[in-house]
Design a protein around this motif. Structure first.
Motif, PDB file in Angstrom:
ATOM      1  N   GLU A  13       0.816  -1.213   0.000  1.00 16.14           N
ATOM      2  CA  GLU A  13       0.000   0.000   0.000  1.00 16.14           C
ATOM      3  C   GLU A  13       0.853   1.268   0.000  1.00 16.14           C
ATOM      4  O   GLU A  13       0.436   2.307  -0.492  1.00 16.14           O
ATOM      5  CB  GLU A  13      -0.918   0.028   1.235  1.00 16.14           C
ATOM      6  N   ASP A  61      -7.764   8.904  -0.860  1.00 11.49           N
ATOM      7  CA  ASP A  61      -8.042   9.941   0.135  1.00 11.49           C
ATOM      8  C   ASP A  61      -6.773  10.091   0.965  1.00 11.49           C
ATOM      9  O   ASP A  61      -6.277   9.106   1.524  1.00 11.49           O
ATOM     10  CB  ASP A  61      -9.214   9.496   1.019  1.00 11.49           C
ATOM     11  N   GLN A  63      -6.177  10.934   3.775  1.00 12.16           N
ATOM     12  CA  GLN A  63      -6.224  10.433   5.159  1.00 12.16           C
ATOM     13  C   GLN A  63      -5.965   8.924   5.245  1.00 12.16           C
ATOM     14  O   GLN A  63      -5.686   8.401   6.318  1.00 12.16           O
ATOM     15  CB  GLN A  63      -7.551  10.816   5.811  1.00 12.16           C
ATOM     16  N   GLU A  64      -6.034   8.233   4.084  1.00 14.25           N
ATOM     17  CA  GLU A  64      -5.686   6.805   4.087  1.00 14.25           C
ATOM     18  C   GLU A  64      -4.248   6.590   4.553  1.00 14.25           C
ATOM     19  O   GLU A  64      -3.867   5.493   4.947  1.00 14.25           O
ATOM     20  CB  GLU A  64      -5.826   6.206   2.677  1.00 14.25           C
ATOM     21  N   HIS A  66      -2.926   7.492   7.110  1.00 15.78           N
ATOM     22  CA  HIS A  66      -2.877   7.168   8.544  1.00 15.78           C
ATOM     23  C   HIS A  66      -2.692   5.673   8.802  1.00 15.78           C
ATOM     24  O   HIS A  66      -2.119   5.277   9.810  1.00 15.78           O
ATOM     25  CB  HIS A  66      -4.156   7.633   9.242  1.00 15.78           C
ATOM     26  N   ILE A  67      -3.214   4.847   7.904  1.00 15.62           N
ATOM     27  CA  ILE A  67      -3.188   3.397   8.145  1.00 15.62           C
ATOM     28  C   ILE A  67      -1.753   2.875   8.215  1.00 15.62           C
ATOM     29  O   ILE A  67      -1.445   1.987   8.986  1.00 15.62           O
ATOM     30  CB  ILE A  67      -3.990   2.671   7.043  1.00 15.62           C
ATOM     31  N   ASN A  68      -0.891   3.444   7.410  1.00 11.43           N
ATOM     32  CA  ASN A  68       0.475   2.921   7.334  1.00 11.43           C
ATOM     33  C   ASN A  68       1.556   3.884   7.825  1.00 11.43           C
ATOM     34  O   ASN A  68       2.739   3.653   7.648  1.00 11.43           O
ATOM     35  CB  ASN A  68       0.781   2.518   5.886  1.00 11.43           C
ATOM     36  N   LEU A  69       1.094   4.950   8.442  1.00 12.53           N
ATOM     37  CA  LEU A  69       2.019   5.968   8.933  1.00 12.53           C
ATOM     38  C   LEU A  69       2.720   5.471  10.202  1.00 12.53           C
ATOM     39  O   LEU A  69       2.076   4.877  11.072  1.00 12.53           O
ATOM     40  CB  LEU A  69       1.194   7.216   9.248  1.00 12.53           C
ATOM     41  N   ASP A  80      -7.424  18.942   1.042  1.00 12.55           N
ATOM     42  CA  ASP A  80      -7.878  17.804   0.244  1.00 12.55           C
ATOM     43  C   ASP A  80      -6.832  17.314  -0.747  1.00 12.55           C
ATOM     44  O   ASP A  80      -6.835  16.160  -1.141  1.00 12.55           O
ATOM     45  CB  ASP A  80      -9.164  18.169  -0.498  1.00 12.55           C
TER      46      ASP A  80
END
Lengths: 89, 506, 118
Positions: A13, A61, A63-64, A66-69, A80
C-alpha cells in the motif's frame, strides 16, 4: 535548515505513496530499515494526492495515509489535495 | 423510494468544522466555570478555544473507518503468527526479555494514558480539543489491548508474561514507567498534555516504537512489529497534536510561556529517565540489532528534538534544562542499566545474561569512547567469576531515586567513574536522587514526591517486611522460573527444543 | 515552589521510620567500585553499632568484589551525606548521627582492580 521526515510501513500500500513522494520532492532522501521506510528532506516535504492517484490507478483519500504511517516530524498542513510537512512559519 | 442524487463530497476543512465546532453548544443554565472547573488552577490562560485545530482534521467518522482498517490488518497478522508457530521465528529466546519489559512496564502506561485522555477530554472546554482527546483516549485503550493480545501468544509458551498487572504494581523497574504516568495523571489537564502529548509521544515513542520495532522486525517478531507499528500510526497523530497543544498554549497568552517551559524541562527529564529501560532493550536485548541506542538518539533525539526546539524558540522556548546532561548520558546509560539488571537478576521477571564476546565487540564499536574504558572490564570480571563457579550476584537492594524511581545507577555527567549522589532534606526527611534533573523536579513540588511508593524501601515494610521469598510470592515472581540468568532457564530450554522440533522431525 | 492544587495538598511520606518496625534505612556506597551498580539499601535497628553495620551486612554485600578482602577499615575515608565524616566504630548509628535514609560512602585509595583505568 531542519530536516522534516515521514516514516511509513514497508508494504504494497505504501509503495505508490513513497514513489509519489520521491517524484514530488527531489531533495528527499529515502532510508530503508527493516519493515519501515523513512523519507527525510530539508525544511519541507509535500505529499500530493494527484501523484499518488496516478501511481495507484484509483482515487486516494490522503487520510488513508494514517493506516500505514509510523512517525513524522515537522508542522503538518493538510487539505484535500496535499499533506505538507514543514518547519517554516 | 426516490433515488437521491449523491451530494457533493464535503471538503476536509468544512467537514472538520461541521464535526467538531458544530457539535458544541453554548451552555444556558450552568456557567462555563461550573462545567469546566479545572481550567484555571494551573495558571494557563486560554482566550479562544476555537483557535485550537487538529492539523490532520480527522473527524470521528474517518477515525472509525481507518482505525477499523488498522485493526483488521493487525488481527490478520496476529492470527497468522498464532497459527504458524510465530513464537519460534524470533532470532533467539533472549529477545523475549525485551518483550517482557515492554508488557510489564510500557503496556500499562498505554492504559494509564487512556484514562488520562478520557479525563482531560471532559475537562477541556474546546470542541476540537475534546474530539482530539476522545480519539486519543480510544487509541491508547486500543494500544493496551492489542499489546496484551499480541503478547498473550508468547505467554502460552514462555515465563514472565503471566502477571503483568501484578508486576506493574509490585516490581521495582516497572514502577519507573508507572510513576511517570501517575505523576502525569495527578497533574492538571494542561500539564497532562505536555507530559503525554509532548514527553511521552514526541520524546519517548519515537525512540521506543520506531527503531525498537524495526528491531523487532529484524528479529523475526511479526506480532510485536504489528502492534508496534499499528500503535505508532496513531502516535504520529498524537505527536502532531502534542506539538499543536504547545503552540496553542504559547499563542494564547504570553503568561503561559514560563509555565510551559517548566513543564517541558520537567517532562523531558522524566521521559528521558524512562528511556533508560529502552536503551537497554535496544543495545543488549535484541540478538540482531538495527542500530544502537546512540544512533537512534542521534536521529530521534538530536536531529528531531533539535528541530523542534529550534522551531519553538520562536515563542521564547529554550531546549529543556536537562538536554545537555542527557547528551552526556547517552554513551553510558544502557551499559549502566544492563549491569544493574544482570546483578539484580534474582528480582527481575525476565532473564538477563553476560554479553557474548561478539556482542561486546559490537558495543565497543558503537560506543568507542566509553565501552572498553568503563564497561568491558566489569563484564570481563563478571564473566571470569562465572567461569570460576562464582556467579556475580548482588543481593543488596538498591537506592532508588525519589523522583524517577530508577535505581541510582547513573554517574556524574562529567565523570563516569563516580556515581551521582544527590540528596535533599524536606521537613526533616532525607530524599535521594539519581541526578540534578530529578532533584530539581522534586524541589519544585516536594509534596507530590514525598508520597512516592518506592519498591525497595517498601520491601522492608508491611506486608513483606524484608522477606525476599515472601516478596517474590507477592510480586507473582517464581524463583528459578521467571528470574535469573537466561543460560539454563526454562525459556532457553524450551525455545531451543521447540525450534529444533520446528525444523526437524525428532 | 509548591504543587498547583485546588485544595490543601499535604500527604504523608511513604518511607517514614515508623513504617519499618523499629529499624531504619542506611544507604552505603563504595566509591570507585562500580561493579556494584548502585548504593546498597541496608535495613537495621538504629542501635546497631557502626562496627556491626560494617562487619555485618556491609561486608557481606561487598564480598563479591575482588578488592573486598583487602579493605583496611582503619584507613578508609568516609563521607556522610556527601560530607567528610569520622565514624566511631563502637558507637551506635544514632550516636554517629546516621539517621533514617542517611547515605554513607567510603573511599579506599589505591585499591581498585576492576575500574582502575576509569
Amino acid at each position: 535548515m531542519s530536516q522534516v521526515f515521514i516514516a511509513l510501513q514497508t508494504n504494497e500500500e505504501t509503495r505508490p505513496i513513497i514513489e509519489a513522494i520521491e517524484a514530488d520532492n527531489p531533495k528527499a532522501v529515502v532510508t530503508r530499515d527493516p519493515a519501515m521506510v523513512r523519507i527525510s528532506a530539508p525544511g519541507q516535504l509535500v505529499i500530493r494526492k494527484d501523484t499518488i492517484e496516478q501511481n495507484l490507478g484509483r482515487d486516494f483519500d490522503l487520510q488513508e495515509i494514517h493506516i500505514n504511517l509510523i512517525t513524522l516530524s515537522g508542522h503538518v498542513d493538510e487539505d484535500d489535495e496535499t499533506l505538507t510537512l514543514h518547519w517554516d512559519r | 423510494m426516490d433515488m437521491k442524487a449523491p451530494e457533493k463530497k464535503l471538503g476536509i476543512k468544512e467537514k472538520y468544522r461541521l464535526l467538531t465546532r458544530d457539535l458544541a453548544w453554548q451552555p444556558t443554565y450552568r456557567s462555563e466555570k461550573e462545567i469546566y472547573p479545572y481550567l484555571d488552577y494551573e495558571g494557563i490562560k486560554i482566550h479562544d478555544w476555537d483557535k485550537w485545530e487538529d492539523p490532520f482534521r480527522l473527524t470521528m467518522d474517518a477515525y472509525w473507518k481507518y482505525q477499523g482498517e488498522k485493526e483488521r490488518k493487525f488481527y490478520a497478522i496476529i492470527d497468522a503468527h498464532a497459527q504458524n508457530n510465530g513464537h519460534l521465528n524470533i532470532t533467539d529466546g533472549r529477545y523475549l526479555s525485551a518483550l517482557k519489559i515492554f508488557l510489564q512496564a510500557i503496556s500499562p502506561g498505554e492504559y494509564a494514558a487512556h484514562k488520562g485522555f478520557a479525563r482531560v477530554g471532559r475537562e477541556f472546554a474546546g470542541a476540537g480539543t475534546q474530539v482530539a482527546c476522545q480519539m486519543q483516549a480510544l487509541d491508547e485503550m486500543r494500544h493496551a489491548q492489542t499489546q496484551i493480545h499480541a503478547l498473550s501468544n508468547y505467554n502460552k509458551y514462555y515465563s514472565g508474561f503471566h502477571a503483568f498487572a501484578e508486576t506493574r504494581d509490585r516490581i521495582w523497574y516497572t514502577s519507573v514507567a508507572r510513576s511517570f504516568f501517575d505523576d502525569s495523571m495527578a497533574s492538571g489537564p494542561f500539564e497532562f498534555l505536555i507530559a503525554i502529548g509532548f514527553s511521552f509521544e514526541y520524546v519517548l515513542t519515537n525512540l521506543l516504537f520506531v527503531p525498537f520495532m524495526s528491531g523487532a522486525a529484524y528479529n523475526g517478531d511479526m506480532a510485536t512489529v504489528t502492534f508496534g507499528f499499528s500503535a505508532q500510526s496513531d502516535e504520529a497523530r498524537h505527536m502532531t497534536l502534542g506539538l499543536e497543544c504547545i503552540k496553542f498554549m504559547l499563542e494564547q497568552d504570553p503568561d503561559n510561556l514560563p509555565i510551559v517551559q517548566k513543564w517541558i524541562d520537567k517532562w523531558f527529564w522524566r521521559g528521558f529517565r524512562v528511556l533508560g529501560l529502552v536503551s537497554t532493550m535496544m543495545d543488549y536485548m535484541l540478538p540482531k540489532r538495527v542500530m544502537s541506542w546512540r544512533e537512534a538518539w542521534e536521529i530521534y533525539g538530536v536531529e528531531n528534538g533539535g528541530a523542534l526546539f529550534k522551531d519553538l524558540a520562536f515563542y521564547g522556548i529554550r531546549p529543556p534544562k536537562g538536554w545537555e546532561d542527557a547528551g552526556k548520558a547517552i554513551d553510558h546509560m544502557s551499559h549502566q542499566f544492563m549491569l544493574g539488571f544482570y546483578q539484580w537478576r534474582f528480582g527481575t521477571a525476565f532473564h538477563s545474561w553476560i554479553p557474548s564476546d561478539q556482542d561486546m565487540d559490537w558495543l565497543s564499536q558503537k560506543y568507542p569512547t566509553t565501552f572498553d574504558k568503563y564497561y568491558r572490564p566489569r563484564w570481563d570480571y563478571i564473566k571470569r567469576a562465572e567461569a570460576e563457579g562464582k556467579p556475580f550476584k548482588n543481593f543488596g537492594l538498591a537506592k532508588l531515586c525519589q523522583c524517577c524511581q530508577l535505581p541510582c545507577v547513573f554517574t556524574e555527567p562529567d565523570d563516569a567513574s563516580v556515581l551521582c549522589h544527590r540528596q535533599t532534606t524536606h521537613k526533616g526527611e532525607i530524599y535521594h536522587f539519581c541526578s540534578d534533573g530529578c532533584q530539581e523536579i522534586f524541589e519544585d513540588e516536594p509534596e507530590k514526591y514525598v508520597q512516592a511508593w518506592l519498591p525497595m524501601p517498601q520491601l522492608f515494610q508491611d506486608p513483606v517486611n524484608g522477606d525476599l521469598a515472601a516478596w517474590m510470592d507477592w510480586a507473582h515472581l517464581t524463583d528459578g522460573l521467571d528470574n535469573g540468568e537466561y543460560q539454563g532457564s526454562s525459556d532457553q530450554r524450551n525455545f531451543d527444543r521447540w525450534r529444533g522440533l520446528a525444523t526437524s522431525n525428532t | 515552589m509548591t504543587v498547583a492544587a485546588r485544595a490543601p495538598y499535604d500527604f504523608k511520606p511513604r518511607d517514614l521510620m515508623e513504617n519499618f518496625h523499629g529499624k531504619q534505612i542506611v544507604y552505603a556506597a563504595w566509591d570507585g567500585h562500580l561493579l556494584f551498580a548502585a548504593s546498597f539499601l541496608i535495613c537495621v535497628p538504629p542501635e546497631t553499632s557502626f562496627r556491626e553495620l560494617v562487619e555485618g551486612p556491609l561486608a557481606q554485600l561487598l564480598s563479591i568484589d575482588p578488592d573486598a578482602a583487602a579493605i583496611d577499615w582503619a584507613a578508609v575515608q568516609w563521607l556522610k551525606g556527601n560530607q567528610p565524616f569520622s565514624p566511631d566504630f563502637d558507637q551506635s548509628l544514632v550516636a554517629n548521627g546516621i539517621g533514617h535514609k542517611e547515605q554513607i560512602r567510603f573511599r579506599t585509595p589505591g585499591l581498585n582492580s576492576i575500574t582502575a583505568a576509569a
